[in-house]
Design an enzyme around this catalytic site. Structure first.
Site, PDB file in Angstrom:
ATOM      1  N   ARG A 124       0.827  -1.209   0.000  1.00  0.00           N
ATOM      2  CA  ARG A 124       0.000   0.000   0.000  1.00  0.00           C
ATOM      3  C   ARG A 124       0.857   1.253   0.000  1.00  0.00           C
ATOM      4  O   ARG A 124       0.411   2.329  -0.400  1.00  0.00           O
ATOM      5  CB  ARG A 124      -0.938  -0.008   1.215  1.00  0.00           C
TER       6      ARG A 124
ATOM      7  N   TYR B 252     -12.003  19.765 -15.941  1.00  0.00           N
ATOM      8  CA  TYR B 252     -12.684  18.475 -16.000  1.00  0.00           C
ATOM      9  C   TYR B 252     -13.862  18.470 -15.041  1.00  0.00           C
ATOM     10  O   TYR B 252     -13.735  18.834 -13.867  1.00  0.00           O
ATOM     11  CB  TYR B 252     -11.679  17.371 -15.651  1.00  0.00           C
TER      12      TYR B 252
ATOM     13  N   ASP C 243      -2.859  20.283 -14.288  1.00  0.00           N
ATOM     14  CA  ASP C 243      -3.355  19.014 -14.799  1.00  0.00           C
ATOM     15  C   ASP C 243      -2.854  18.885 -16.230  1.00  0.00           C
ATOM     16  O   ASP C 243      -3.303  19.596 -17.123  1.00  0.00           O
ATOM     17  CB  ASP C 243      -4.885  19.000 -14.758  1.00  0.00           C
TER      18      ASP C 243
ATOM     19  N   LYS D 121      -5.774   8.019 -19.490  1.00  0.00           N
ATOM     20  CA  LYS D 121      -5.986   8.591 -20.816  1.00  0.00           C
ATOM     21  C   LYS D 121      -4.763   8.328 -21.705  1.00  0.00           C
ATOM     22  O   LYS D 121      -4.466   7.203 -22.050  1.00  0.00           O
ATOM     23  CB  LYS D 121      -6.282  10.085 -20.683  1.00  0.00           C
TER      24      LYS D 121
END
Length: 337
Positions: free
Chosen positions: A52, A103, A176, A201
């Site tokens: 993790r 977004y 971003d 993406k």
């Protein structure tokens, strides 16, 4: 291998060109172990405790993306997990400036959770330096968040100018870079402090990975807080997703350049079409953001899908009926580029 001696294209294509020290394999293995060797004295000889927090497969993908962007990298389980980790690493009462075009998922999260988190969020036009300067609250504004090109209107921000303005007021800048990718823009070279990706993406490019990433220009307390948030919130991607991501990045440059060529061809074809009032694409010569594009961009280089505004319902229907794709209309969340 000395990464600085290789071009970004070669680094991507070769996946950093690293060989497994134990086997000599040049294709990285997938490490599925959740736990790591612990000595009787409680120490961990490899420095890893639990997957993790650390995983060799994730670390390889992080090193590759970090080399392409030029910063420290931390992978996340999704783009939104990466985005929210940045905002949730801020403190209650912090003032945050956010680009007005961004977004929809980020806008929705800010509307639903930022207030209860104690953040003071204000939307502004990051393409207007005067508006940004007027919105900054000295001593209170901690972060400027922007996209360029900004999804879905593809507005362009002058990164170097807005970073200089923000830094003069002691404000960090987070970019971003999902749309441009490090192929077309490296925000750190223009002064950005943080870079964020939805790796699902263009970075992956095959429509089969859910992942995100946050990169930092430096190791500082905010960066350590973001990494701590990832570890404690369990926002780490699985090893197989990390492996698929590094595999996808090997063809990143080829895919983005070809997608840019195709996008420009589509935008040029429909620009001035009588059925459309306007075509929004940052590669067109009449796009308002043309002069604000970062220096690493070349004319027409943007792989984003052009947006068109139909003139009336009937023409919209006719345009849609004539659009043909092998798997339906383009879908931003699962772009295979």
């Amino acid at each position: 291998m000395e990464h600085r001696s290789l071009s970004p294209q070669t680094l991507a294509a070769q996946g950093l060109g690293e060989a497994d020290p134990a086997t000599g394999a040049i294709a990285p293995a997938i490490s599925l172990s959740t736990n790591y060797e612990q000595r009787p004295d409680g120490s961990y000889p490899q420095g890893r405790v639990y997957t993790r927090a650390d995983n060799p497969t994730s670390e390889h993908a992080e090193r590759l993306l970090g080399a392409l962007e030029g910063g420290e990298c931390a992978l996340f389980s999704s783009g939104m997990a990466a985005v929210t980790a940045v905002f949730q690493s801020l403190l209650p009462g912090d003032h945050v400036l956010v680009s007005r075009v961004l977004y929809w998922g980020v806008r929705k999260w800010l509307a639903e959770f930022a207030l209860t988190w104690g953040l003071d969020v204000e939307f502004t036009d990051t393409a207007d330096l005067g508006a940004v300067a007027a919105a900054i609250r000295p001593g209170r504004t901690r972060l400027l968040w922007l996209e360029t090109p900004a999804n879905p209107m593809w507005e362009v921000t002058d990164l170097a100018a807005v970073c200089e303005l923000a830094h003069a007021a002691g404000v960090r800048v987070a970019v971003d870079n999902t749309v441009a990718t490090p192929v077309l823009t490296r925000p750190f070279e223009h002064g950005a402090d943080l870079v964020v990706h939805s790796a699902s993406k263009y970075l992956n490019g095959h429509g089969d990975v859910l992942a995100g990433a946050v990169l930092s220009a430096r190791r500082d307390p905010l960066w350590e807080r973001i990494r701590s948030w990832r570890r404690n919130a369990g926002a780490m991607p699985g090893p197989f997703e990390a492996w698929l991501l590094q595999r996808g990045m090997r063809t990143l440059f080829l895919r983005v350049h070809r997608a840019s060529e195709s996008a420009l061809a589509v935008a040029t074809r429909f620009a001035g079409h009588p059925a459309l009032a306007e075509v929004l694409y940052p590669g067109l010569p009449d796009h308002p953001g043309l002069r604000s594009r970062p220096g690493r961009w070349t004319a027409g280089s943007a792989a984003c899908c052009p947006s068109g505004w139909p003139e009336g319902h009937r023409r919209r229907t006719r345009c849609s009926a004539r659009w043909r794709c092998s798997s339906g209309p383009p879908r931003w969340a699962g772009w295979r580029a």
